[in-house]
Write a protein that holds these residues in place. Structure first.
Motif, PDB file in Angstrom:
ATOM      1  N   GLN A   1      -3.122  -0.059   2.822  1.00 13.16           N
ATOM      2  CA  GLN A   1      -2.596  -0.121   1.464  1.00 13.16           C
ATOM      3  C   GLN A   1      -3.449   0.783   0.578  1.00 13.16           C
ATOM      4  O   GLN A   1      -4.638   0.984   0.848  1.00 13.16           O
ATOM      5  CB  GLN A   1      -2.643  -1.553   0.936  1.00 13.16           C
ATOM      6  CG  GLN A   1      -1.839  -2.546   1.748  1.00 13.16           C
ATOM      7  CD  GLN A   1      -0.356  -2.277   1.712  1.00 13.16           C
ATOM      8  OE1 GLN A   1       0.199  -1.926   0.665  1.00 13.16           O
ATOM      9  NE2 GLN A   1       0.300  -2.435   2.854  1.00 13.16           N
ATOM     10  N   VAL A   2      -2.848   1.326  -0.486  1.00 17.01           N
ATOM     11  CA  VAL A   2      -3.590   2.207  -1.387  1.00 17.01           C
ATOM     12  C   VAL A   2      -4.816   1.499  -1.943  1.00 17.01           C
ATOM     13  O   VAL A   2      -5.915   2.075  -1.995  1.00 17.01           O
ATOM     14  CB  VAL A   2      -2.686   2.700  -2.543  1.00 17.01           C
ATOM     15  CG1 VAL A   2      -3.499   3.497  -3.558  1.00 17.01           C
ATOM     16  CG2 VAL A   2      -1.544   3.554  -2.008  1.00 17.01           C
TER      17      VAL A   2
ATOM     18  N   ILE B   1      -1.991   9.483   1.188  1.00 21.95           N
ATOM     19  CA  ILE B   1      -0.847   8.692   0.731  1.00 21.95           C
ATOM     20  C   ILE B   1       0.430   9.473   1.026  1.00 21.95           C
ATOM     21  O   ILE B   1       0.533  10.653   0.678  1.00 21.95           O
ATOM     22  CB  ILE B   1      -0.938   8.395  -0.775  1.00 21.95           C
ATOM     23  CG1 ILE B   1      -2.227   7.629  -1.082  1.00 21.95           C
ATOM     24  CG2 ILE B   1       0.283   7.607  -1.252  1.00 21.95           C
ATOM     25  CD1 ILE B   1      -2.534   7.538  -2.575  1.00 21.95           C
TER      26      ILE B   1
ATOM     27  N   LYS C   1       7.557   6.761   1.953  1.00 20.13           N
ATOM     28  CA  LYS C   1       8.235   6.091   3.066  1.00 20.13           C
ATOM     29  C   LYS C   1       9.374   6.940   3.595  1.00 20.13           C
ATOM     30  O   LYS C   1       9.657   6.943   4.798  1.00 20.13           O
ATOM     31  CB  LYS C   1       8.756   4.722   2.602  1.00 20.13           C
ATOM     32  CG  LYS C   1       9.312   3.857   3.712  1.00 20.13           C
ATOM     33  CD  LYS C   1       9.650   2.472   3.182  1.00 20.13           C
ATOM     34  CE  LYS C   1      10.125   1.558   4.309  1.00 20.13           C
ATOM     35  NZ  LYS C   1      10.434   0.191   3.814  1.00 20.13           N
TER      36      LYS C   1
ATOM     37  N   ALA D   1      -1.765   5.492   3.796  1.00 16.37           N
ATOM     38  CA  ALA D   1      -0.934   4.493   3.125  1.00 16.37           C
ATOM     39  C   ALA D   1       0.479   5.037   2.943  1.00 16.37           C
ATOM     40  O   ALA D   1       0.662   6.193   2.557  1.00 16.37           O
ATOM     41  CB  ALA D   1      -1.523   4.131   1.768  1.00 16.37           C
TER      42      ALA D   1
ATOM     43  N   VAL E   1       3.956   4.547   0.846  1.00 18.34           N
ATOM     44  CA  VAL E   1       4.409   3.921  -0.404  1.00 18.34           C
ATOM     45  C   VAL E   1       5.884   4.218  -0.641  1.00 18.34           C
ATOM     46  O   VAL E   1       6.433   5.192  -0.115  1.00 18.34           O
ATOM     47  CB  VAL E   1       3.571   4.400  -1.615  1.00 18.34           C
ATOM     48  CG1 VAL E   1       2.107   4.044  -1.428  1.00 18.34           C
ATOM     49  CG2 VAL E   1       3.734   5.903  -1.836  1.00 18.34           C
ATOM     50  N   ASN E   2       6.518   3.391  -1.459  1.00 21.64           N
ATOM     51  CA  ASN E   2       7.944   3.574  -1.743  1.00 21.64           C
ATOM     52  C   ASN E   2       8.199   4.661  -2.773  1.00 21.64           C
ATOM     53  O   ASN E   2       9.211   5.363  -2.705  1.00 21.64           O
ATOM     54  CB  ASN E   2       8.551   2.259  -2.237  1.00 21.64           C
ATOM     55  CG  ASN E   2       8.645   1.224  -1.135  1.00 21.64           C
ATOM     56  OD1 ASN E   2       8.972   1.543   0.007  1.00 21.64           O
ATOM     57  ND2 ASN E   2       8.337  -0.020  -1.463  1.00 21.64           N
ATOM     58  N   ASN E   3       7.298   4.806  -3.739  1.00 21.81           N
ATOM     59  CA  ASN E   3       7.534   5.722  -4.854  1.00 21.81           C
ATOM     60  C   ASN E   3       6.238   6.427  -5.231  1.00 21.81           C
ATOM     61  O   ASN E   3       5.283   5.784  -5.684  1.00 21.81           O
ATOM     62  CB  ASN E   3       8.097   4.930  -6.045  1.00 21.81           C
ATOM     63  CG  ASN E   3       8.524   5.826  -7.185  1.00 21.81           C
ATOM     64  OD1 ASN E   3       7.704   6.487  -7.806  1.00 21.81           O
ATOM     65  ND2 ASN E   3       9.823   5.848  -7.459  1.00 21.81           N
TER      66      ASN E   3
ATOM     67  N   THR F   1       3.080   5.354  -7.769  1.00 25.21           N
ATOM     68  CA  THR F   1       1.738   5.292  -7.192  1.00 25.21           C
ATOM     69  C   THR F   1       0.762   6.134  -8.002  1.00 25.21           C
ATOM     70  O   THR F   1      -0.396   5.734  -8.203  1.00 25.21           O
ATOM     71  CB  THR F   1       1.756   5.762  -5.728  1.00 25.21           C
ATOM     72  OG1 THR F   1       2.652   4.932  -4.986  1.00 25.21           O
ATOM     73  CG2 THR F   1       0.369   5.691  -5.109  1.00 25.21           C
TER      74      THR F   1
ATOM     75  N   GLU G   1      -0.409   4.168 -10.818  1.00 23.33           N
ATOM     76  CA  GLU G   1      -1.384   3.169 -10.386  1.00 23.33           C
ATOM     77  C   GLU G   1      -2.753   3.805 -10.143  1.00 23.33           C
ATOM     78  O   GLU G   1      -3.790   3.190 -10.437  1.00 23.33           O
ATOM     79  CB  GLU G   1      -0.877   2.480  -9.124  1.00 23.33           C
ATOM     80  CG  GLU G   1       0.374   1.634  -9.370  1.00 23.33           C
ATOM     81  CD  GLU G   1       1.036   1.179  -8.081  1.00 23.33           C
ATOM     82  OE1 GLU G   1       0.533   1.540  -6.991  1.00 23.33           O
ATOM     83  OE2 GLU G   1       2.068   0.484  -8.167  1.00 23.33           O
TER      84      GLU G   1
END
Length: 239
Positions: free
Chosen positions: A77-78, A122, A125, A149, A151-153, A157, A160
């Motif tokens: 995970q990030v 990163i 997906k 990691a 990620v969906n978007n 991200t 974040e």
């Protein structure tokens, strides 16, 4: 690496982007067409294999003429990557790949990331190479030492990352020269797709756009080569 057999099981694995290579007997019909279409979309290699080879892989089971090779690579995970960097008392150094589809580019980037002390990569997906045997080979095994990691978007991200005081640099031909940038501190370098470059939303959300000064008639570099040069500049400034 592990094997998955049976058409429905392989279709589900393909949906979840967990297939690296497919071995199929010649002359198959029916639902194999869906497997071929999904594999083609994900740029997964399909190798013709006779019954003996398939049996050697999975034994005496009802494989329905098709076997898939699946990677057991464990993604992170990030937040885990950020925590890892902090636990080492180091500035956070990340790479984000915006739809890098060639696994050999991904592997070469992972090799550079490990060599220059970056903590993680990163990737999105969708429309992205995942960790497979080609990535292992082209990274010379370095992928095992780099956290990845999914990620969906990417744009979300990036937001974040900014909340964690990480400055995000997008690599484009129109950016400011990397030698004029302050690349020290918590950073994330974003590398765009081999043909299209950075997506509009991703580019818009970056804090700064950077470029590599070019002196020859060729105005662009392979994504993994460009990434390696930028990572070196980060390391040079850090020392």
């Amino acid at each position: 690496m592990s094997y998955i057999y049976g058409r429905n099981a392989i279709i589900e694995a393909l949906k979840n982007k967990k297939v690296d290579k497919i071995y199929a007997a010649p002359g198959l019909k029916g639902s194999i067409g869906k497997i071929y279409a999904m594999a083609k979309e994900q740029k997964i290699v399909i190798v013709e294999a006779d019954k003996k080879k398939l049996k050697d892989m999975v034994g005496e089971v009802n494989h329905q003429g098709v076997v898939a090779l699946s990677s057991s690579f464990e993604y992170s995970q990030v937040e885990d990557i950020i925590a890892y960097a902090k636990s080492r008392g180091e500035n956070i150094k990340l790479i984000m790949l915006d739809e890098i589809e060639d696994p050999y580019n991904f592997g070469a980037i992972a090799r550079s990331a490990e060599a220059f002390g970056f903590h993680g990569i990163i990737i999105p997906k969708r429309r992205s190479a995942l960790v497979n045997d080609a990535v292992y080979k082209s990274s010379a095994g370095a992928i095992e030492s780099i956290k990845v990691a999914v990620v969906n978007n990417l744009s979300q991200t990036i937001s974040e990352l900014k909340e964690n005081s990480i400055w995000v640099y997008g690599a484009t031909m129109e950016g400011d020269p990397i030698c004029d940038q302050d690349l020290v501190g918590n950073i994330c370098i974003v590398i765009g797709n081999e043909g299209k470059g950075l997506g509009h939303a991703v580019e818009k959300n970056c804090d700064e756009l950077i470029s590599i000064p070019m002196l020859g008639s060729i105005n662009s570099l392979n994504a993994s080569v460009a990434c390696g040069i930028i990572l070196y500049e980060v390391t040079r400034q850090t020392k």
